[in-house]
Design a protein around this motif. Structure first.
Motif, PDB file in Angstrom:
ATOM      1  N   ILE A 143       0.840  -1.203   0.000  1.00 58.23           N
ATOM      2  CA  ILE A 143       0.000   0.000   0.000  1.00 58.23           C
ATOM      3  C   ILE A 143       0.871   1.248   0.000  1.00 58.23           C
TER       4      ILE A 143
ATOM      5  N   THR B 207      -6.396   5.094   9.668  1.00 60.29           N
ATOM      6  CA  THR B 207      -7.627   4.417   9.261  1.00 60.29           C
ATOM      7  C   THR B 207      -7.669   2.954   9.688  1.00 60.29           C
TER       8      THR B 207
ATOM      9  N   GLU C 283      -5.202  -2.115  -1.866  1.00 59.66           N
ATOM     10  CA  GLU C 283      -5.938  -2.762  -0.778  1.00 59.66           C
ATOM     11  C   GLU C 283      -6.853  -3.859  -1.315  1.00 59.66           C
ATOM     12  N   PHE C 284      -7.517  -3.583  -2.429  1.00 61.74           N
ATOM     13  CA  PHE C 284      -8.395  -4.588  -3.052  1.00 61.74           C
ATOM     14  C   PHE C 284      -7.598  -5.820  -3.469  1.00 61.74           C
TER      15      PHE C 284
ATOM     16  N   GLU D  74      -6.451   2.386  -2.721  1.00 65.12           N
ATOM     17  CA  GLU D  74      -7.638   1.518  -2.762  1.00 65.12           C
ATOM     18  C   GLU D  74      -7.436   0.334  -3.696  1.00 65.12           C
ATOM     19  N   THR D  75      -6.762   0.565  -4.821  1.00 69.14           N
ATOM     20  CA  THR D  75      -6.485  -0.519  -5.765  1.00 69.14           C
ATOM     21  C   THR D  75      -5.635  -1.595  -5.109  1.00 69.14           C
TER      22      THR D  75
END
Length: 202
Positions: free
Chosen positions: A98, A171, A113-114, A110-111
């Motif tokens: 990440i 987060t 993490e997916f 986000e990419t």
């Protein structure tokens, strides 16, 4: 329990992992240590490619190689160890991708993490120790040793990496930020406190 150590190169995470490994063994716990990329026969071959500074690897290819190594490590080592009651200590894991590929390589947090969720089959650390040091300190420490492909990127790259780590730490409930610009023993005192509390709570 699954524990990973994250941070800029030169932050001292590997030293802290070794200290925790010895500490847990002395407590009579079953414990293994793994590293990323690597930790399996396939992963170590991928590692030799990823860290070879003679190779010009595309950002997406770089990420996918890290993910392939991680997927093999989870299935071959981490999941069986956790099923058998081991503490698993990882020198880097999903959050490195990440920070380095999602943030510094601009592939998108986000990419990554997916894709991490797919690669790990949703196996993530209970605790992530982020050993935080400034980019200045990281560069001084890195410059004292022979550098691999990831370590030759320079200041702006490392600034993006650190910024991403700090953003995601806000987060994620499993993140523990530790000041890495102190003595080895002072850092480990903080690591040990977290682990002792976890063990007591269980």
């Amino acid at each position: 329990m699954f524990i990973s150590f994250e941070g800029l190169d030169g932050c001292g995470k590997s030293t802290q992992l070794e200290m925790l490994f010895d500490y847990l063994r002395n407590l009579g716990k079953k414990v293994i240590k793994v590293r990323e990329p690597g930790g399996t026969e396939i992963g170590e071959k991928i590692r030799s490619i990823l860290l070879n500074k003679e190779l010009d690897i595309n950002e997406r290819a770089e990420l996918l190689l890290f993910l392939a190594s991680r997927a093999q490590l989870v299935e071959e080592v981490i999941k069986p160890a956790l099923r058998n009651g081991y503490f698993v200590l990882a020198d880097r894991f999903a959050d490195s991708s990440i920070a380095y590929q999602g943030g510094a390589r601009n592939l998108g947090v986000e990419t990554v993490e997916f894709l991490n969720r797919f690669a790990t089959n949703n196996i993530f650390p209970n605790i992530v120790f982020f050993i935080d040091i400034s980019v200045e300190v990281a560069l001084k420490r890195i410059n004292k040793k022979k550098k691999d492909r990831m370590e030759i990127e320079g200041r702006s790259f490392l600034e993006k990496v650190r910024d991403t780590y700090l953003k995601i730490s806000n987060t994620k409930s499993n993140f523990v930020i530790i000041n890495g610009e102190r003595s080895v023993d002072e850092i480990f005192y903080d690591v040990r406190k977290v682990i002792d509390n976890y063990i007591i709570s269980k």
